[in-house]
Design a protein around this motif. Structure first.
Motif, PDB file in Angstrom:
ATOM      1  N   LYS A 114       3.121  16.722   5.416  1.00 22.43           N
ATOM      2  CA  LYS A 114       3.324  15.431   4.857  1.00 22.43           C
ATOM      3  C   LYS A 114       4.217  14.994   3.997  1.00 22.43           C
ATOM      4  O   LYS A 114       5.068  14.008   3.953  1.00 22.43           O
ATOM      5  CB  LYS A 114       1.863  14.697   4.064  1.00 22.43           C
ATOM      6  CG  LYS A 114       0.808  14.871   5.282  1.00 22.43           C
ATOM      7  CD  LYS A 114       1.019  13.846   6.613  1.00 22.43           C
ATOM      8  CE  LYS A 114       0.009  13.770   7.596  1.00 22.43           C
ATOM      9  NZ  LYS A 114       0.368  13.023   8.578  1.00 22.43           N
ATOM     10  N   LEU A 115       4.611  15.841   3.045  1.00 23.06           N
ATOM     11  CA  LEU A 115       5.599  15.862   1.865  1.00 23.06           C
ATOM     12  C   LEU A 115       6.699  16.054   2.343  1.00 23.06           C
ATOM     13  O   LEU A 115       7.891  15.412   1.944  1.00 23.06           O
ATOM     14  CB  LEU A 115       5.366  16.850   0.604  1.00 23.06           C
ATOM     15  CG  LEU A 115       4.136  16.413  -0.198  1.00 23.06           C
ATOM     16  CD1 LEU A 115       3.730  17.852  -1.074  1.00 23.06           C
ATOM     17  CD2 LEU A 115       3.998  15.291  -1.122  1.00 23.06           C
ATOM     18  N   GLU A 131       7.023   1.439   0.562  1.00 23.57           N
ATOM     19  CA  GLU A 131       6.340   1.759   2.047  1.00 23.57           C
ATOM     20  C   GLU A 131       6.305   3.084   2.224  1.00 23.57           C
ATOM     21  O   GLU A 131       5.211   3.819   2.574  1.00 23.57           O
ATOM     22  CB  GLU A 131       7.174   1.382   3.082  1.00 23.57           C
ATOM     23  CG  GLU A 131       7.065  -0.327   3.190  1.00 23.57           C
ATOM     24  CD  GLU A 131       7.403  -0.740   4.676  1.00 23.57           C
ATOM     25  OE1 GLU A 131       7.557  -0.117   5.442  1.00 23.57           O
ATOM     26  OE2 GLU A 131       7.723  -1.951   4.828  1.00 23.57           O
ATOM     27  N   VAL A 132       7.262   4.004   1.843  1.00 25.62           N
ATOM     28  CA  VAL A 132       7.003   5.519   2.074  1.00 25.62           C
ATOM     29  C   VAL A 132       5.947   5.906   0.944  1.00 25.62           C
ATOM     30  O   VAL A 132       5.064   6.868   1.656  1.00 25.62           O
ATOM     31  CB  VAL A 132       8.365   6.094   1.520  1.00 25.62           C
ATOM     32  CG1 VAL A 132       8.257   7.796   1.564  1.00 25.62           C
ATOM     33  CG2 VAL A 132       9.444   5.636   2.626  1.00 25.62           C
ATOM     34  N   GLN A 133       5.750   5.339  -0.386  1.00 20.47           N
ATOM     35  CA  GLN A 133       4.790   5.848  -1.320  1.00 20.47           C
ATOM     36  C   GLN A 133       3.583   5.459  -0.684  1.00 20.47           C
ATOM     37  O   GLN A 133       2.769   6.337  -0.905  1.00 20.47           O
ATOM     38  CB  GLN A 133       5.015   5.273  -2.559  1.00 20.47           C
ATOM     39  CG  GLN A 133       4.062   5.552  -3.268  1.00 20.47           C
ATOM     40  CD  GLN A 133       3.825   4.294  -4.387  1.00 20.47           C
ATOM     41  OE1 GLN A 133       3.800   3.116  -3.802  1.00 20.47           O
ATOM     42  NE2 GLN A 133       3.260   4.632  -5.697  1.00 20.47           N
ATOM     43  N   ALA A 134       3.348   4.136  -0.087  1.00 20.60           N
ATOM     44  CA  ALA A 134       2.001   3.834   0.296  1.00 20.60           C
ATOM     45  C   ALA A 134       1.754   4.507   1.683  1.00 20.60           C
ATOM     46  O   ALA A 134       0.314   4.928   1.832  1.00 20.60           O
ATOM     47  CB  ALA A 134       2.352   2.178   0.698  1.00 20.60           C
ATOM     48  N   LYS A 135       2.500   4.837   2.477  1.00 15.82           N
ATOM     49  CA  LYS A 135       2.112   5.639   3.777  1.00 15.82           C
ATOM     50  C   LYS A 135       1.603   7.053   3.198  1.00 15.82           C
ATOM     51  O   LYS A 135       0.738   7.568   3.793  1.00 15.82           O
ATOM     52  CB  LYS A 135       3.198   5.624   4.602  1.00 15.82           C
ATOM     53  CG  LYS A 135       2.979   6.378   6.004  1.00 15.82           C
ATOM     54  CD  LYS A 135       4.242   6.327   7.065  1.00 15.82           C
ATOM     55  CE  LYS A 135       3.470   6.678   8.586  1.00 15.82           C
ATOM     56  NZ  LYS A 135       2.741   7.791   8.238  1.00 15.82           N
ATOM     57  N   LEU A 136       2.657   7.645   2.343  1.00 17.11           N
ATOM     58  CA  LEU A 136       2.181   8.756   1.810  1.00 17.11           C
ATOM     59  C   LEU A 136       0.971   8.921   1.162  1.00 17.11           C
ATOM     60  O   LEU A 136      -0.113   9.966   1.544  1.00 17.11           O
ATOM     61  CB  LEU A 136       3.086   9.413   0.981  1.00 17.11           C
ATOM     62  CG  LEU A 136       2.969  10.787   0.174  1.00 17.11           C
ATOM     63  CD1 LEU A 136       2.913  11.891   1.451  1.00 17.11           C
ATOM     64  CD2 LEU A 136       3.937  11.305  -0.839  1.00 17.11           C
ATOM     65  N   ILE A 290      -0.898  -1.524   9.144  1.00 18.12           N
ATOM     66  CA  ILE A 290      -2.576  -1.884   8.385  1.00 18.12           C
ATOM     67  C   ILE A 290      -2.757  -0.728   7.453  1.00 18.12           C
ATOM     68  O   ILE A 290      -3.465  -0.920   6.362  1.00 18.12           O
ATOM     69  CB  ILE A 290      -3.719  -1.977   9.528  1.00 18.12           C
ATOM     70  CG1 ILE A 290      -5.129  -2.158   8.894  1.00 18.12           C
ATOM     71  CG2 ILE A 290      -3.634  -0.612  10.433  1.00 18.12           C
ATOM     72  CD1 ILE A 290      -4.831  -3.851   8.242  1.00 18.12           C
ATOM     73  N   ASP A 291      -2.666   0.395   7.755  1.00 17.95           N
ATOM     74  CA  ASP A 291      -2.715   1.699   6.526  1.00 17.95           C
ATOM     75  C   ASP A 291      -2.047   1.364   5.354  1.00 17.95           C
ATOM     76  O   ASP A 291      -2.340   1.634   4.322  1.00 17.95           O
ATOM     77  CB  ASP A 291      -2.406   3.028   7.056  1.00 17.95           C
ATOM     78  CG  ASP A 291      -3.313   3.174   8.361  1.00 17.95           C
ATOM     79  OD1 ASP A 291      -4.552   2.756   8.372  1.00 17.95           O
ATOM     80  OD2 ASP A 291      -2.953   3.983   9.376  1.00 17.95           O
TER      81      ASP A 291
END
Length: 459
Positions: A114-115, A131-136, A290-291
């Protein structure tokens, strides 16, 4: 393949097959089939879970039968491999520690992946860091959830103290029962309760966004309730324009075009000064996953302590789950919003479209029903309350029959509480002013009129 990992997988499987369902009970709430690196072992563990869910006993014979039923027996090495697994252990005494080892190995590998994915995403030229941070964050939490589904069981004893404290607060008028809908007529349907997922639905033109903006003005600007909003259709400035229009009774189109006079401009300035410290936060990211939305909502709750959340509107959220299947996508989004309300312990109110099925019907047959919710039965199932908006005037009808009598519905909107887990259902009329995109309580308006004392100086 790591031989040490494979060996531990074999020991765990052998212990479960040898000692049955009791051994599986020790690990099944945390251990996931994905934690097995060797594909045959994955298939065997999945079959063990299947047997347990079907309330069937686990032993050498039933495991072989289940794999044969699933046409996977040859894929795992036949009955011989199943039997060989039981020879690897004497008992299930250390099964928990062995399972934890598999889980930790799975998490290390998955988190590394994931990282790496996040690193590649952030390297893209047009990448949005937030967005990248939130998805991670969401991906990492999902990983942990995959292998940690067990919760601490609660008892009457563990719940009792908090229950009595909350009840005492309510008796003293200090407790927070629910958040007002902002409309006197609608509050009798239970208001917006903690952890409730509420749908406000209607066809285009019924005033869904205007309804929640009117609610926000009442519950946030008037009552001081900390409010969050995800506006997926309109920008933050468009939302503000709607608010200013309603607060000042100035045509929203005139504000948009700037065709107002200096006095009106001064009033708008005064409104913005009055509202600038109100506890209201907007995220207007369009087409948000949504995630990601759930992750940002948690951040909004953590940073600002929001007490209620509005989403405008549900069908504009996206998901990578169930590609090419809109019904299941809507169901997934609905499930996530219901889970979000429960996790944050606040009401989550989402706007939703209705099906187009009634558009060709006569005006009298256009009144919406619960079955008109768009795309998914999950919406009806997940929602604690469903409100349907219907303005007959939109379709050219200025009168409507109610209980055998024709009533004037000019500048009015039916609000139908079609589902309610807490109290009864029913239909109410609210006032609606189109040029200011404003809903208001007819009951409160009537009370205001009755409270006006005649001026005796004129008699």
């Amino acid at each position: 393949m790591n031989n040490n990992i494979t060996e531990i997988e074999e020991i765990v499987l052998g212990a479960i097959i040898l000692e049955g369902n009791n051994a599986l009970d020790v690990v099944k709430n945390d251990l996931n089939y994905k934690c097995f690196t060797y594909e045959p072992n994955r298939l065997i563990f999945a079959s063990l879970i299947d047997l347990d869910r079907e309330n069937k006993s686990i032993d050498l014979i039933t495991v072989v039968q289940k794999l044969r039923e699933k046409k996977q027996l040859d894929l795992v090495g036949g009955a011989y491999y199943i039997s060989w697994l039981t020879s690897r252990v004497a008992s299930s005494a250390n099964i928990y520690s062995h399972a934890r080892y598999l889980i930790e190995n799975y998490l290390k590998t998955s988190i590394s992946n994931k990282l790496m994915n996040a690193f590649h995403s952030i390297s893209e030229p047009n990448a949005d860091p937030l967005e990248v941070q939130a998805k991670l964050i969401t991906d990492l939490q999902d990983l942990v959830n995959e292998v940690s589904t067990s919760n601490t069981f609660e008892t009457i004893e563990s719940l009792g103290d908090k229950y009595l404290t909350d009840l005492s607060d309510l008796m003293d008028g200090k407790g927070e029962v629910a958040v007002s809908t902002g409309f006197t007529e609608m509050d009798k349907y239970g208001m917006y309760g903690k952890s409730d997922f509420i749908l406000i639905a209607g066809r285009p033109g019924m005033g869904k966004t205007a309804y929640i903006i009117s609610s926000i003005r009442n519950i946030c600007f008037r009552d001081g309730i900390k409010t969050g909003m995800f506006s997926l259709e309109m920008s933050s400035m468009q939302i503000l324009n709607r608010i200013v229009s309603s607060e000042n009774q100035i045509n929203s189109e005139a504000l948009r075009k700037g065709t107002i006079n200096r006095l009106e401009f001064s009033n708008v300035n005064g409104t913005l000064l009055r509202l600038k410290d109100k506890p209201f936060w907007i995220d207007s990211t369009s087409s948000i996953d949504i995630d990601v939305l759930c992750s940002r909502a948690k951040q909004m709750k953590r940073n600002h302590g929001i007490q209620i959340l509005f989403v405008d509107y549900l069908q504009l959220t996206t998901t990578t789950k169930h590609p090419n299947d809109k019904t299941n996508q809507t169901g997934y989004i609905s499930n996530r919003l219901k889970g979000l309300a429960k996790e944050l312990d606040i009401p989550v109110i989402a706007l939703s479209q209705l099906n187009r099925g009634k558009e060709n019907n006569s005006v009298t047959e256009k009144m919406p029903r619960l079955s008109d919710l768009r795309n998914s039965g999950d919406l009806e199932q997940d929602a604690d309350s469903v409100y349907l908006l219907f303005r007959p005037v939109y379709y050219g009808a200025s009168e409507w029959e109610v209980n055998g009598q024709m009533i004037d519905v000019t500048n009015k909107c039916f609000v139908i509480n079609a589902k309610n887990r807490h109290v009864g259902i029913g239909t109410e009329l609210l006032g609606f002013v189109g040029q200011y995109t404003e809903f208001y309580s007819l009951v409160d308006e009537q009370k205001k009129m009755h409270s006006l004392e005649p001026n005796k100086d004129f008699f």
